[in-house]
Design a protein around this motif. Structure first.
Motif, PDB file in Angstrom:
ATOM      1  N   UNK A 156       0.831  -1.213   0.000  1.00 57.85           N
ATOM      2  CA  UNK A 156       0.000   0.000   0.000  1.00 57.85           C
ATOM      3  C   UNK A 156       0.865   1.262   0.000  1.00 57.85           C
ATOM      4  N   UNK A 157       1.904   1.266   0.817  1.00 53.98           N
ATOM      5  CA  UNK A 157       2.742   2.449   0.925  1.00 53.98           C
ATOM      6  C   UNK A 157       3.593   2.685  -0.330  1.00 53.98           C
ATOM      7  N   UNK A 158       4.029   1.610  -0.974  1.00 49.93           N
ATOM      8  CA  UNK A 158       4.998   1.765  -2.062  1.00 49.93           C
ATOM      9  C   UNK A 158       4.386   1.746  -3.448  1.00 49.93           C
ATOM     10  N   UNK A 159       3.263   1.024  -3.605  1.00 49.97           N
ATOM     11  CA  UNK A 159       2.724   0.856  -4.950  1.00 49.97           C
ATOM     12  C   UNK A 159       1.265   1.266  -5.038  1.00 49.97           C
ATOM     13  N   UNK A 160       0.446   0.812  -4.092  1.00 51.75           N
ATOM     14  CA  UNK A 160      -1.003   0.959  -4.228  1.00 51.75           C
ATOM     15  C   UNK A 160      -1.454   2.411  -4.250  1.00 51.75           C
ATOM     16  N   UNK A 161      -0.664   3.318  -3.701  1.00 55.74           N
ATOM     17  CA  UNK A 161      -1.054   4.721  -3.704  1.00 55.74           C
ATOM     18  C   UNK A 161      -1.156   5.272  -5.127  1.00 55.74           C
ATOM     19  N   UNK A 162      -0.570   4.557  -6.084  1.00 54.09           N
ATOM     20  CA  UNK A 162      -0.583   5.038  -7.460  1.00 54.09           C
ATOM     21  C   UNK A 162      -1.721   4.447  -8.285  1.00 54.09           C
ATOM     22  N   UNK A 163      -2.486   3.546  -7.723  1.00 54.57           N
ATOM     23  CA  UNK A 163      -3.498   2.830  -8.494  1.00 54.57           C
ATOM     24  C   UNK A 163      -4.896   3.129  -7.992  1.00 54.57           C
ATOM     25  N   UNK A 164      -5.876   3.087  -8.909  1.00 52.17           N
ATOM     26  CA  UNK A 164      -7.278   3.123  -8.508  1.00 52.17           C
ATOM     27  C   UNK A 164      -7.638   1.798  -7.859  1.00 52.17           C
ATOM     28  N   UNK A 165      -8.692   1.809  -7.049  1.00 54.92           N
ATOM     29  CA  UNK A 165      -9.098   0.595  -6.345  1.00 54.92           C
ATOM     30  C   UNK A 165      -9.383  -0.544  -7.318  1.00 54.92           C
ATOM     31  N   UNK A 204       1.750  -7.688 -13.885  1.00 53.06           N
ATOM     32  CA  UNK A 204       2.493  -7.177 -12.732  1.00 53.06           C
ATOM     33  C   UNK A 204       3.568  -6.180 -13.143  1.00 53.06           C
ATOM     34  N   UNK A 205       4.317  -6.487 -14.193  1.00 47.76           N
ATOM     35  CA  UNK A 205       5.415  -5.616 -14.610  1.00 47.76           C
ATOM     36  C   UNK A 205       4.950  -4.198 -14.951  1.00 47.76           C
ATOM     37  N   UNK A 206       3.855  -4.025 -15.713  1.00 46.19           N
ATOM     38  CA  UNK A 206       3.389  -2.650 -15.966  1.00 46.19           C
ATOM     39  C   UNK A 206       3.030  -1.897 -14.686  1.00 46.19           C
ATOM     40  N   UNK A 207       2.486  -2.607 -13.685  1.00 47.75           N
ATOM     41  CA  UNK A 207       2.166  -1.963 -12.409  1.00 47.75           C
ATOM     42  C   UNK A 207       3.437  -1.516 -11.704  1.00 47.75           C
ATOM     43  N   UNK A 208       4.453  -2.365 -11.701  1.00 48.61           N
ATOM     44  CA  UNK A 208       5.732  -2.004 -11.079  1.00 48.61           C
ATOM     45  C   UNK A 208       6.386  -0.825 -11.806  1.00 48.61           C
ATOM     46  N   UNK A 209       6.253  -0.805 -13.124  1.00 44.88           N
ATOM     47  CA  UNK A 209       6.820   0.306 -13.892  1.00 44.88           C
ATOM     48  C   UNK A 209       6.096   1.610 -13.566  1.00 44.88           C
ATOM     49  N   UNK A 210       4.779   1.534 -13.427  1.00 43.24           N
ATOM     50  CA  UNK A 210       4.004   2.723 -13.093  1.00 43.24           C
ATOM     51  C   UNK A 210       4.413   3.278 -11.731  1.00 43.24           C
ATOM     52  N   UNK A 211       4.786   2.387 -10.810  1.00 48.64           N
ATOM     53  CA  UNK A 211       5.199   2.814  -9.473  1.00 48.64           C
ATOM     54  C   UNK A 211       6.677   3.186  -9.415  1.00 48.64           C
ATOM     55  N   UNK A 212       7.400   3.034 -10.521  1.00 49.44           N
ATOM     56  CA  UNK A 212       8.799   3.436 -10.560  1.00 49.44           C
ATOM     57  C   UNK A 212       9.786   2.373 -10.136  1.00 49.44           C
ATOM     58  N   UNK A 213       9.346   1.113 -10.018  1.00 49.17           N
ATOM     59  CA  UNK A 213      10.243   0.046  -9.583  1.00 49.17           C
ATOM     60  C   UNK A 213      10.974  -0.606 -10.755  1.00 49.17           C
ATOM     61  N   UNK A 214      10.445  -0.500 -11.940  1.00 51.96           N
ATOM     62  CA  UNK A 214      11.105  -1.022 -13.138  1.00 51.96           C
ATOM     63  C   UNK A 214      11.078   0.070 -14.210  1.00 51.96           C
ATOM     64  N   UNK A 215      11.980   0.019 -15.178  1.00 56.53           N
ATOM     65  CA  UNK A 215      12.035   1.076 -16.192  1.00 56.53           C
ATOM     66  C   UNK A 215      10.747   1.162 -17.012  1.00 56.53           C
ATOM     67  N   UNK A 216      10.254   2.360 -17.193  1.00 53.74           N
ATOM     68  CA  UNK A 216       9.056   2.570 -18.013  1.00 53.74           C
ATOM     69  C   UNK A 216       9.326   2.167 -19.450  1.00 53.74           C
ATOM     70  N   UNK A 217      10.564   2.346 -19.897  1.00 56.10           N
ATOM     71  CA  UNK A 217      10.908   2.008 -21.284  1.00 56.10           C
ATOM     72  C   UNK A 217      10.729   0.527 -21.562  1.00 56.10           C
ATOM     73  N   UNK A 218      10.889  -0.308 -20.542  1.00 54.15           N
ATOM     74  CA  UNK A 218      10.710  -1.743 -20.729  1.00 54.15           C
ATOM     75  C   UNK A 218       9.284  -2.056 -21.130  1.00 54.15           C
ATOM     76  N   UNK A 219       8.340  -1.318 -20.569  1.00 55.12           N
ATOM     77  CA  UNK A 219       6.931  -1.516 -20.908  1.00 55.12           C
ATOM     78  C   UNK A 219       6.590  -0.830 -22.223  1.00 55.12           C
ATOM     79  N   UNK A 220       7.100   0.349 -22.417  1.00 53.67           N
ATOM     80  CA  UNK A 220       6.744   1.129 -23.606  1.00 53.67           C
ATOM     81  C   UNK A 220       7.404   0.613 -24.878  1.00 53.67           C
ATOM     82  N   UNK A 221       8.633   0.100 -24.746  1.00 54.48           N
ATOM     83  CA  UNK A 221       9.383  -0.282 -25.945  1.00 54.48           C
ATOM     84  C   UNK A 221       9.704  -1.767 -26.031  1.00 54.48           C
ATOM     85  N   UNK A 222       9.572  -2.491 -24.908  1.00 52.84           N
ATOM     86  CA  UNK A 222       9.931  -3.893 -24.895  1.00 52.84           C
ATOM     87  C   UNK A 222      11.383  -4.070 -24.500  1.00 52.84           C
TER      88      UNK A 222
END
Length: 539
Positions: free
Chosen positions: A394-403, A451-469
């Motif tokens: 909740x503290x690290x990831x869920x604050x960035x997502x809708x319910x 899961x990976x797109x959620x982690x990228x949205x929260x800043x835990x993985x590179x956004x480019x990995x999701x956007x470009x592969x």
């Protein structure tokens, strides 16, 4: 507006009432008394399915997409009305085989294989942590909306909520060890909280429709006049998204650990399902009636965060008592889920992971006659760990997502058990090898596409990995794998469930089966056949 400490006291008193009901239910069961018919308790307890996501998130979802009935409910209703034989067979097998969890079911069906039990338990835990975080987020948001920003010791409301729910989960489900894993008192408390959240949501809906507006016609006319609303909803809403959620709703009843526990483990006889087959769908329809009206009213009145319309509309109208009732309804929805999920998951972690490791490591433990104290300690520790992980998420990831989005990801993870469970009931050729491949491939696809797109949205993985592969390879993008363009949830579900199904079929057809697997397959598929004598793995 209530002070934070007064609202916390009211919430704690309500949880105490739930525990008093559970304690009374346990005393009744011990004395062989059932003042409330067990089929009624069972049917209402299934509504633990309606969590804070159902209480708040479906309104936010409807505000954006215009859906009158949440699609997950449509899938669940379809299961109860169109495929009750599947549930009946699952319950019959579960009772005869003394199944204690969905992990136990999968392991028992496929040759009593420990590795399968561990895999299901770990996947369920990974999948449910976001959903526990969702409940903490919902209580945190609504508490601060009703009481204002916390002060002093109540600054981190979610942390206090996690501590409190961990304590109550231990009181509800880890006070003693029951070989059958039945919790009649907890079931009675769940039935009560299901009534509370339904009454609260209906009360808010009636106030909104007939108190703030002149009825359904007036409300929907004002909503229709909002510029661009219909066009925006038509753009956002897709058939693939609705269908994906309906599929998740179908699987949820026997794949979610808490729903499997309530539906299968706690079932007391054929009469339970006979009543639940129509009463539970009726409950889902009843709790859906005011979802779209409340969503439309929030948009018309500009009530802020759509996930909080249920609380915000009466609060803005000066109806503090109704807002408090809405808070308690949402609290019921969240606490019911957290308590049952943590009890079910702690049982799985204890039975399938921790205790086997401890028994293997210690000869002294294997020689002990009474392990009750250790079992309770492990289960209580697992409950505390689950709530702590939920709070961290909740503290690290869920604050960035809708319910709604958090709930969707969790549903998709546990839906991976669906192919193995259904095949286990109807296909004798399904094997341990196939089940292992099903879980491995399905989980890998879920992690990559959802899961990976959620982690990228929260800043835990590179956004480019999701956007470009990876390495810029576009056809491996997590949100458009092999060029498939769908709603993100539908895309992830197609690949994860598709991989799980393919792995089950291919693995079962290419690998052999042991004698234990064949015996267990006959016992699960041919439920009317005489039960063969039990065999131990390796015989």
């Amino acid at each position: 507006m209530l002070t934070p400490w007064l609202l916390a006291l009211i919430a704690f008193a309500y949880l105490g009432l739930l525990f008093a009901i559970a304690w009374t239910g346990d005393r009744w069961a011990a004395a062989g008394r059932y003042p409330v018919p067990r089929p009624l308790v069972y049917s209402l307890s299934l509504a633990v399915y309606c969590t804070s996501w159902a209480f708040y998130g479906t309104v936010g979802q409807s505000a954006a997409l215009g859906w009158a009935i949440p699609p997950t409910y449509v899938g669940t209703i379809a299961l109860f009305l169109l495929a009750p034989a599947l549930l009946a067979k699952l319950i019959e097998v579960g009772r005869r085989e003394r199944i204690t969890s969905v992990a136990d079911f999968v392991a028992a069906r496929y040759g009593r294989d420990r590795s399968l039990a561990v895999a299901v338990t770990l996947i369920a835990t990974v999948g449910m942590i976001p959903y526990i975080a969702l409940q903490l987020k919902a209580i945190d948001q609504t508490f601060n909306a009703l009481a204002g920003a916390g002060g002093g010791a109540l600054d981190d409301t979610a942390a206090w909520v996690a501590v409190t729910l961990a304590a109550f989960a231990i009181l509800f489900g880890a006070r003693q060890v029951d070989a059958t894993e039945h919790h009649p008192g907890m079931m009675l408390a769940l039935a009560f909280e299901s009534v509370v959240k339904l009454v609260a949501l209906v009360a808010v809906g009636l106030f909104v429709v007939f108190g703030l507006f002149g009825g359904f016609g007036d409300l929907f006319a004002e909503a229709a006049a909002l510029p661009g609303l219909a066009e925006a909803r038509a753009t956002r809403s897709t058939a693939s998204h609705y269908l994906a959620l309906a599929v998740l709703g179908f699987f949820a009843i026997f794949c979610l650990p808490r729903q499997f526990h309530v539906a299968v483990v706690e079932n007391s006889g054929p009469g339970d399902l006979k009543l639940a087959r129509w009463l539970f769908p009726a409950y889902l329809l009843a709790i859906s009636v005011f979802v779209l009206p409340i969503a439309n009213a929030g948009l018309v009145r500009g009530a802020g965060d759509a996930d909080l319309y249920v609380l915000g509309l009466p609060l803005a109208a000066g109806e503090g008592g109704l807002a408090l009732a809405a808070f308690l309804g949402g609290l019921s929805a969240a606490t019911g889920m957290v308590i049952v999920a943590s009890v079910a998951l702690s049982t799985m972690l204890c039975n399938e992971v921790v205790m086997p490791l401890l028994m293997r490591a210690s000869h002294a433990l294997r020689a002990r006659q009474d392990l009750t104290g250790l079992l309770l300690a492990v289960r209580r520790g697992a409950i505390v760990l689950l709530l702590a992980l939920g709070w961290l998420y909740h503290r690290s990831i869920a604050l960035n997502d809708a319910l709604a989005s958090i709930g969707e990801i969790s549903f998709a993870a546990v839906a991976l058990f669906g192919p193995a469970v259904i095949a286990g009931l109807y296909w004798r050729g399904a094997s341990r090898n196939g089940a292992l491949w099903s879980l491995a491939l399905g989980f890998a696809a879920w992690a990559w596409t959802l899961l990976l797109p959620t982690l990228a949205q929260a800043g835990f993985t590179p956004v480019a990995l999701v956007a470009e592969g990876p390495a810029g390879i576009g056809w491996l993008r997590p949100t458009a794998l092999f060029g498939l363009e769908l709603h993100p949830l539908a895309h992830g579900l197609v690949w994860s469930l598709g991989a799980a199904t393919l792995g089950l079929v291919a693995g079962s057809m290419t690998g052999g089966r042991t004698l234990v697997e064949r015996v267990q397959a006959a016992a699960f598929v041919e439920t009317g056949a005489p039960r063969p004598p039990p065999l131990r793995a390796g015989e």
